[in-house]
Design an enzyme around this catalytic site. Sequence first.
Site, PDB file in Angstrom:
ATOM      1  N   CYS A   1       0.840  -1.199   0.000  1.00 49.38           N
ATOM      2  CA  CYS A   1       0.000   0.000   0.000  1.00 49.38           C
ATOM      3  C   CYS A   1       0.876   1.251   0.000  1.00 49.38           C
ATOM      4  O   CYS A   1       0.632   2.197  -0.759  1.00 49.38           O
ATOM      5  CB  CYS A   1      -0.920  -0.023   1.218  1.00 49.38           C
ATOM      6  SG  CYS A   1      -2.135   1.317   1.249  1.00 49.38           S
ATOM      7  N   CYS A   2       1.921   1.261   0.830  1.00 51.04           N
ATOM      8  CA  CYS A   2       2.850   2.394   0.870  1.00 51.04           C
ATOM      9  C   CYS A   2       3.531   2.599  -0.477  1.00 51.04           C
ATOM     10  O   CYS A   2       3.767   3.733  -0.907  1.00 51.04           O
ATOM     11  CB  CYS A   2       3.908   2.179   1.952  1.00 51.04           C
ATOM     12  SG  CYS A   2       3.332   2.403   3.651  1.00 51.04           S
TER      13      CYS A   2
ATOM     14  N   CYS B   1      -0.785   8.749   6.864  1.00 52.04           N
ATOM     15  CA  CYS B   1      -2.133   8.416   6.403  1.00 52.04           C
ATOM     16  C   CYS B   1      -3.035   8.156   7.612  1.00 52.04           C
ATOM     17  O   CYS B   1      -2.586   7.632   8.637  1.00 52.04           O
ATOM     18  CB  CYS B   1      -2.097   7.182   5.512  1.00 52.04           C
ATOM     19  SG  CYS B   1      -1.265   7.444   3.927  1.00 52.04           S
TER      20      CYS B   1
ATOM     21  N   CYS C   1      -3.205   4.726   9.396  1.00 52.51           N
ATOM     22  CA  CYS C   1      -1.928   4.245   9.920  1.00 52.51           C
ATOM     23  C   CYS C   1      -1.326   5.183  10.962  1.00 52.51           C
ATOM     24  O   CYS C   1      -0.134   5.090  11.274  1.00 52.51           O
ATOM     25  CB  CYS C   1      -0.944   4.032   8.774  1.00 52.51           C
ATOM     26  SG  CYS C   1      -1.511   2.829   7.550  1.00 52.51           S
TER      27      CYS C   1
ATOM     28  N   CYS D   1       8.130   3.354   5.662  1.00 49.51           N
ATOM     29  CA  CYS D   1       7.349   3.089   4.455  1.00 49.51           C
ATOM     30  C   CYS D   1       8.255   2.975   3.244  1.00 49.51           C
ATOM     31  O   CYS D   1       7.824   2.564   2.178  1.00 49.51           O
ATOM     32  CB  CYS D   1       6.327   4.208   4.234  1.00 49.51           C
ATOM     33  SG  CYS D   1       7.075   5.832   4.038  1.00 49.51           S
TER      34      CYS D   1
END
Length: 257
Positions: A132-133, A214, A217, A242
């Site tokens: 996702c990162c 985000c 997170c 990340c």
Amino acid sequence: MNTTRSAIELNARASSDFEAKLAETTALLQQAARDYAPLVAGDAPRVTQASSLGAEDVVVSHLINSLQLDIGIFVLETGMLHAETLALLDRLKATSRAPVEVYTPVNESVVQFVSAEGKDAMYKSIELRKACCHIRKMEPLSRALAGKDAWITGLRREQSGARADVPLVDTTDATRVKVNPLANWTWGDVWHFIALHKIDYNPLHDQFYPSIGCAPCTRAISQGEDFRAGRWWWEDEAAKECGLHVNQSSSLEKAPA
């Protein structure tokens, strides 16, 4: 009676050598602007600031603007930022002398990932969180840094054990130089400068979010916790990056597809 204290009230404590640190930071930014000025008049500068709109980054952006340096600013708008962060981004774009560029992830990549793994995939495994990162941060970062010979961050040695060796100028990446002008600053120094210059900052800092990423997170931290304890709090401390501040040439090679 409301007894809530702001981040400034809680944290603004200049260290005894703050003025020397500020002079060091100012000189470093001025040198970066000179060293990576456009090779051809009218071209974009070869150095840019990566801003997550956190406390450190608004300090660096303020210095770039107040010193009238030929350095751009970019923000990675991941599509998952807090409303407070997006509002601050709008205010920065409206007031910054330096150009502010916003990079977003490739929409098709986001749609495919969420469709395959779900919107809460980051909680399922480190591999999925890093995937996702990669989509939301690393790929946009590669576009933001394309054609740049140097970039500027708000990294400080005090932030966490993993960042204890942050140098003022990092030349370990063969792709480009990373300049960390606040490497020697304390958290108290950062907030002292914000208070001194009345710098606009993310109101989430007033809610005990020292490190803001985000929304899914990031959480608030408790007194005594590490600065980055609120980032990816469900993971082991050693995994809490990340990829943005890992050697870029190697991280882009190793990032998940």
